[in-house]
Scaffold this motif. Structure first.
Motif, PDB file in Angstrom:
ATOM      1  N   LEU A 262       2.295  -7.770  -4.473  1.00 55.93           N
ATOM      2  CA  LEU A 262       1.457  -8.967  -4.502  1.00 55.93           C
ATOM      3  C   LEU A 262       1.026  -9.307  -5.927  1.00 55.93           C
ATOM      4  CD1 LEU A 262       0.161 -10.979  -2.491  1.00 55.93           C
ATOM      5  CD2 LEU A 262      -1.875  -9.546  -2.515  1.00 55.93           C
ATOM      6  N   ARG A 263       0.885  -8.295  -6.768  1.00 55.36           N
ATOM      7  CA  ARG A 263       0.455  -8.523  -8.156  1.00 55.36           C
ATOM      8  C   ARG A 263       1.580  -9.086  -9.011  1.00 55.36           C
ATOM      9  NH1 ARG A 263      -2.444  -3.422 -10.672  1.00 55.36           N
ATOM     10  NH2 ARG A 263      -2.724  -5.004 -12.309  1.00 55.36           N
ATOM     11  N   TRP A 264       2.843  -8.779  -8.654  1.00 55.73           N
ATOM     12  CA  TRP A 264       3.945  -9.090  -9.556  1.00 55.73           C
ATOM     13  C   TRP A 264       4.859 -10.213  -9.068  1.00 55.73           C
ATOM     14  CZ3 TRP A 264       4.494  -3.180  -9.235  1.00 55.73           C
ATOM     15  CH2 TRP A 264       3.578  -2.574 -10.096  1.00 55.73           C
TER      16      TRP A 264
ATOM     17  N   PHE B  65       1.504  -0.498   2.961  1.00 56.39           N
ATOM     18  CA  PHE B  65       0.244  -1.059   2.487  1.00 56.39           C
ATOM     19  C   PHE B  65       0.160  -0.992   0.961  1.00 56.39           C
ATOM     20  CE2 PHE B  65      -4.286  -0.509   1.357  1.00 56.39           C
ATOM     21  CZ  PHE B  65      -4.776  -1.729   1.833  1.00 56.39           C
ATOM     22  N   VAL B  66       0.446   0.186   0.406  1.00 58.86           N
ATOM     23  CA  VAL B  66       0.396   0.350  -1.052  1.00 58.86           C
ATOM     24  C   VAL B  66       1.442  -0.537  -1.718  1.00 58.86           C
ATOM     25  CG1 VAL B  66       0.719   1.969  -2.950  1.00 58.86           C
ATOM     26  CG2 VAL B  66      -0.523   2.686  -0.898  1.00 58.86           C
TER      27      VAL B  66
ATOM     28  N   VAL C  30      12.118   4.246   0.109  1.00 61.80           N
ATOM     29  CA  VAL C  30      13.110   3.624  -0.782  1.00 61.80           C
ATOM     30  C   VAL C  30      12.785   2.149  -0.971  1.00 61.80           C
ATOM     31  CG1 VAL C  30      15.535   2.932  -0.986  1.00 61.80           C
ATOM     32  CG2 VAL C  30      14.957   5.252  -0.240  1.00 61.80           C
ATOM     33  N   LEU C  31      12.500   1.456   0.138  1.00 59.36           N
ATOM     34  CA  LEU C  31      12.177   0.028   0.064  1.00 59.36           C
ATOM     35  C   LEU C  31      10.933  -0.208  -0.789  1.00 59.36           C
ATOM     36  CD1 LEU C  31      12.644  -2.912   1.013  1.00 59.36           C
ATOM     37  CD2 LEU C  31      11.235  -2.379   3.013  1.00 59.36           C
ATOM     38  N   ALA C  32       9.897   0.586  -0.567  1.00 61.56           N
ATOM     39  CA  ALA C  32       8.628   0.392  -1.273  1.00 61.56           C
ATOM     40  C   ALA C  32       8.763   0.669  -2.760  1.00 61.56           C
ATOM     41  CB  ALA C  32       7.557   1.292  -0.657  1.00 61.56           C
TER      42      ALA C  32
END
Length: 380
Positions: free
Chosen positions: A34-36, A27-28, A156-158
């Motif tokens: 989404l911003r970048w 979620f975070v 790691v992915l996040a």
């Protein structure tokens, strides 16, 4: 059997914690990315994910899943035979992808999407070793370790995808982070399982054919669910327009949120557990009933806030979807009545080696939903 039951209880708790942590991390991460990233990046990522999922199914063939269900013991030789066949199929898939990439380059049609897909396909052989390393852990019902690995992978992915997205790597941020996730998860899983790979030319024995049949049937319900969802724009949109499709889609999604944690835990933990006790029909029946009863109690706790406050929650989070509230209650009614049974029944059948029955039930439900959609829309 008492020790097995204890492992299942501990595993269910560990996997529930895993679901909470992974959901929070994703979620975070999704908010940051989404911003970048721009919309076209998400289009590339969605396409790469779809192609990668298909390639993964083709390469693995469900054989690793079959080894979890297999009643007989497994050893490094069996794992090596399975991995050798999977790697051979992967090589064919990646060779085809390479040919397409070269042809597109020669005709000056090479685009970033083809390159993204070609690079992302390198995660498949890594995932094959990961899946076969997980086989031993899941057969031993070591869900605490499985949950730990998956939380580390998600982290790691996040983290890496967010860093790369911020640095301006666009769609490459998720592709690179996905490769890193696979490598980290595979290394940790292998350190726990410690199986040895002996490359060999695979022979398509009856054991392989049985495993492939089981694996294909195991994946069919997921494919059918995807097809059923994909048909909504035609079935619903044809009569009521695309706005109705969007409302129905969100209503079904919201109504299923309370089952997000519970169903994932049940499907991951119960399948290998029932596979371990498949020869004891009395124990299978007893534990299936316990799972249904426990699920029927626990899922009401998760559904209660949505039952009481669905209109207020929708209005607070996304007021433009307030029209979907009646549909949310209708969808919830089905989940409340059948969810506890369905999410215990499906992993039990898979654990007993009856993935073909699950596939037939999924196909039947799809046909019924398609048949009923038009008259229900027309009259209601």
């Amino acid at each position: 059997m008492t020790s097995l039951t204890g492992k299942v209880v501990k595993g269910a708790f560990s996997y529930f914690i895993r679901q909470v942590l992974v959901w929070g991390i994703q979620f975070v991460s999704s908010l940051l990315i989404l911003r970048w990233l721009v919309p076209i990046d998400f289009g590339y990522i969605a396409t790469v994910t779809l192609v990668l999922s298909i390639g993964q199914v083709l390469a693995e063939g469900g054989l690793s899943i079959y080894l979890i269900q297999r009643a007989e013991e497994i050893d490094d030789v069996i794992l090596s035979k399975i991995a050798s066949l999977q790697l051979l199929v992967y090589a064919a898939v990646h060779t085809i992808a390479t040919g397409i990439l070269i042809a597109s380059y020669l005709f000056h049609k090479t685009g970033i999407l083809l390159i993204l897909v070609w690079v992302a396909l390198f995660s498949i052989p890594i995932s094959i070793f990961r899946a076969n390393s997980f086989v031993g852990l899941e057969r031993k019902l070591a869900f605490g370790r499985v949950a730990l690995i998956e939380v580390v992978e998600s982290s790691v992915l996040a983290v890496l995808s967010a860093i790369l997205a911020y640095a301006g790597y666009g769609a490459w941020s998720v592709v690179i982070a996905s490769l890193a996730k696979c490598m980290v998860g595979t290394v940790i899983a292998y350190s726990y399982s410690r199986w040895h790979f002996y490359p060999q030319w695979p022979h398509l024995t009856e054991e392989f054919r049985k495993g492939i049949r089981f694996g294909v049937n195991y994946h069919i319900p997921t494919l059918i669910t995807t097809a059923r969802i994909a048909a909504n724009p035609i079935l619903v949109g044809g009569l009521l327009g695309m706005k109705a499709v969007g409302l129905a889609d969100r209503a079904i999604y919201i109504a299923g949120l309370p089952l997000f944690f519970l169903s994932a835990v049940q499907q991951r933990v119960l399948f290998p557990y029932f596979a371990r006790i498949q020869d004891d029909s009395a124990l299978v029946r007893s534990n299936f009933e316990k799972s249904c009863y426990l699920s029927a109690v626990v899922d009401k706790v998760f559904f209660l806030p949505l039952i009481l406050f669905a209109p207020q929650l929708v209005h607070a989070v996304a007021p433009k979807y307030i029209e979907a509230v009646p549909l949310i209650y209708i969808a919830m009614a089905g989940n409340i009545m059948l969810g506890a049974f369905a999410f215990s029944f499906a992993p039990m059948l898979n654990g007993l080696g009856r993935s073909d029955t699950n596939a037939k039930l999924a196909a039947f439900s799809m046909v019924v939903s398609w048949i009923l959609t038009w008259p229900l829309i027309k009259f209601f």
